[in-house]
Design a protein around this motif. Structure first.
Motif, PDB file in Angstrom:
ATOM      1  N   CYS A 173     -42.536  22.070  57.841  1.00  0.00           N
ATOM      2  CA  CYS A 173     -42.561  23.262  58.648  1.00  0.00           C
ATOM      3  C   CYS A 173     -42.745  24.637  58.101  1.00  0.00           C
ATOM      4  N   ALA A 174     -42.399  25.021  56.917  1.00  0.00           N
ATOM      5  CA  ALA A 174     -43.109  26.035  56.400  1.00  0.00           C
ATOM      6  C   ALA A 174     -44.470  26.204  56.175  1.00  0.00           C
ATOM      7  N   ALA A 175     -44.678  25.137  55.686  1.00  0.00           N
ATOM      8  CA  ALA A 175     -46.386  24.991  55.457  1.00  0.00           C
ATOM      9  C   ALA A 175     -47.032  25.036  56.394  1.00  0.00           C
ATOM     10  N   TRP A 176     -46.673  24.277  57.670  1.00  0.00           N
ATOM     11  CA  TRP A 176     -47.466  24.491  58.799  1.00  0.00           C
ATOM     12  C   TRP A 176     -47.670  25.720  59.296  1.00  0.00           C
ATOM     13  N   SER A 177     -46.431  26.337  59.178  1.00  0.00           N
ATOM     14  CA  SER A 177     -46.345  27.526  59.972  1.00  0.00           C
ATOM     15  C   SER A 177     -47.260  28.658  58.999  1.00  0.00           C
ATOM     16  N   ALA A 178     -47.393  28.479  57.716  1.00  0.00           N
ATOM     17  CA  ALA A 178     -48.530  29.454  57.040  1.00  0.00           C
ATOM     18  C   ALA A 178     -49.783  29.166  57.246  1.00  0.00           C
ATOM     19  N   LEU A 179     -49.962  27.996  57.334  1.00  0.00           N
ATOM     20  CA  LEU A 179     -51.383  27.527  57.534  1.00  0.00           C
ATOM     21  C   LEU A 179     -52.020  28.025  59.050  1.00  0.00           C
ATOM     22  N   ASP A 180     -51.067  27.878  60.035  1.00  0.00           N
ATOM     23  CA  ASP A 180     -51.296  28.389  61.518  1.00  0.00           C
ATOM     24  C   ASP A 180     -51.410  29.924  61.498  1.00  0.00           C
ATOM     25  N   ALA A 181     -50.570  30.540  60.488  1.00  0.00           N
ATOM     26  CA  ALA A 181     -50.770  31.984  60.729  1.00  0.00           C
ATOM     27  C   ALA A 181     -52.240  32.470  60.490  1.00  0.00           C
ATOM     28  N   VAL A 182     -52.846  31.932  59.251  1.00  0.00           N
ATOM     29  CA  VAL A 182     -54.260  31.990  58.961  1.00  0.00           C
ATOM     30  C   VAL A 182     -55.235  31.771  60.061  1.00  0.00           C
ATOM     31  N   LYS A 183     -54.768  30.574  60.739  1.00  0.00           N
ATOM     32  CA  LYS A 183     -55.490  30.269  61.827  1.00  0.00           C
ATOM     33  C   LYS A 183     -55.726  31.324  63.086  1.00  0.00           C
ATOM     34  N   VAL A 184     -54.713  31.836  63.357  1.00  0.00           N
ATOM     35  CA  VAL A 184     -54.613  32.862  64.420  1.00  0.00           C
ATOM     36  C   VAL A 184     -55.075  34.315  63.827  1.00  0.00           C
ATOM     37  N   GLY A 185     -55.492  34.475  62.474  1.00  0.00           N
ATOM     38  CA  GLY A 185     -55.991  35.710  62.098  1.00  0.00           C
ATOM     39  C   GLY A 185     -54.994  36.790  61.227  1.00  0.00           C
ATOM     40  N   LEU A 186     -53.802  35.923  60.778  1.00  0.00           N
ATOM     41  CA  LEU A 186     -52.778  36.665  60.048  1.00  0.00           C
ATOM     42  C   LEU A 186     -53.118  36.209  58.495  1.00  0.00           C
ATOM     43  N   GLN A 187     -52.581  37.098  57.615  1.00  0.00           N
ATOM     44  CA  GLN A 187     -52.558  36.796  56.127  1.00  0.00           C
ATOM     45  C   GLN A 187     -51.364  36.056  56.184  1.00  0.00           C
ATOM     46  N   ALA A 188     -51.332  35.183  55.095  1.00  0.00           N
ATOM     47  CA  ALA A 188     -50.097  34.269  54.843  1.00  0.00           C
ATOM     48  C   ALA A 188     -49.786  34.072  53.238  1.00  0.00           C
ATOM     49  N   VAL A 189     -48.569  34.455  53.060  1.00  0.00           N
ATOM     50  CA  VAL A 189     -47.829  34.197  51.880  1.00  0.00           C
ATOM     51  C   VAL A 189     -46.571  33.317  51.868  1.00  0.00           C
ATOM     52  N   ILE A 190     -46.620  32.280  51.248  1.00  0.00           N
ATOM     53  CA  ILE A 190     -45.710  31.611  51.187  1.00  0.00           C
ATOM     54  C   ILE A 190     -44.732  31.451  49.736  1.00  0.00           C
ATOM     55  N   LEU A 191     -43.461  31.626  49.651  1.00  0.00           N
ATOM     56  CA  LEU A 191     -42.606  31.832  48.693  1.00  0.00           C
ATOM     57  C   LEU A 191     -41.904  30.437  47.995  1.00  0.00           C
ATOM     58  N   LYS A 192     -42.512  30.264  46.808  1.00  0.00           N
ATOM     59  CA  LYS A 192     -42.006  29.022  46.559  1.00  0.00           C
ATOM     60  C   LYS A 192     -40.570  28.957  45.763  1.00  0.00           C
TER      61      LYS A 192
END
Length: 216
Positions: free
Chosen positions: A162-181
């Motif tokens: 869920c975190a990964a798919w959310s981050a990838l979709d953020a990029v698709k809608v034109g947002l920058q995405a950072v995920i905190l490991k």
């Protein structure tokens, strides 16, 4: 790597900090509860905080129990594509679907919006932005645009779903995405081509331009 500076165009997206995704839950992610104090502290630093909440009906099509003879973690083909079959989890109105007590006075209290996902029986929804057909929106994109958000920072459960798919979709809608490991934990299921789902999403991150960093 340059220091990460939080600014007013940033949003923290806390993904599924729920009882069922923590140790002892129906789909417990190892160490899932360990990240919650850090997420609470981070939420205090952001101008905008969004939480997501898995919220499934009991007859949800992603549950192995709703497919005769199916094994948990097996994969079936749905109209929208391959679907992993999960243990029953985050059923609407149950304790397992509730936010973990460790975030109730922290990130949950700071939340400006809660996005409930996976509410429709016939389709799963990992992402905070779209259901798994990659077409049906949750409404988060419009909300963030209205708030002037340019960059989303993701933390929570699970890192490789869920975190990964959310981050990838953020990029698709034109947002920058950072995920905190450091403030996420992975299920890390083995995959047919070798490695795990965690390895696979990190390849996806590199291709899509999602920044996966330790912490901020």
């Amino acid at each position: 790597m340059a220091a990460f500076k939080i600014d007013r165009a940033d949003a923290l997206i806390v993904v599924d900090p729920q009882n069922d995704f923590c140790p002892g839950g129906a789909l417990g992610v190892p160490g899932g509860d360990e990240i919650l104090p850090g997420i609470n502290a981070l939420a205090e630093r952001f101008p905008l905080v969004v939480l997501t909440q898995d919220w499934h009906p009991p007859d949800h099509s992603s549950f192995a129990s709703n497919h005769r003879g199916a094994m948990v973690y097996s994969t079936v083909e749905m109209p929208y594509g391959p679907q992993i079959l999960w243990p029953d989890h985050c059923v609407q109105g149950t304790k397992g679907a509730q936010f973990h007590r460790d975030v109730l006075d922290g990130a949950a209290r700071r939340a400006h919006l809660v996005i409930r996902k996976g509410t429709h029986r016939d389709i799963d929804s990992y992402s905070a932005f779209y259901e798994n057909d990659h077409r049906t929106p949750t409404g988060l994109t419009g909300y963030l645009r209205d708030k002037g958000v340019k960059r989303c920072v993701f933390a929570g459960l699970a890192y490789d779903f869920c975190a990964a798919w959310s981050a990838l979709d953020a990029v698709k809608v034109g947002l920058q995405a950072v995920i905190l490991k450091d403030l996420s934990r992975a299920i890390a299921l083995p995959i047919a081509e070798g490695g795990t789902t965690e390895d696979a999403v990190e390849r996806d991150f590199r291709e899509a331009g999602v920044r996966a960093i330790g912490s901020i």
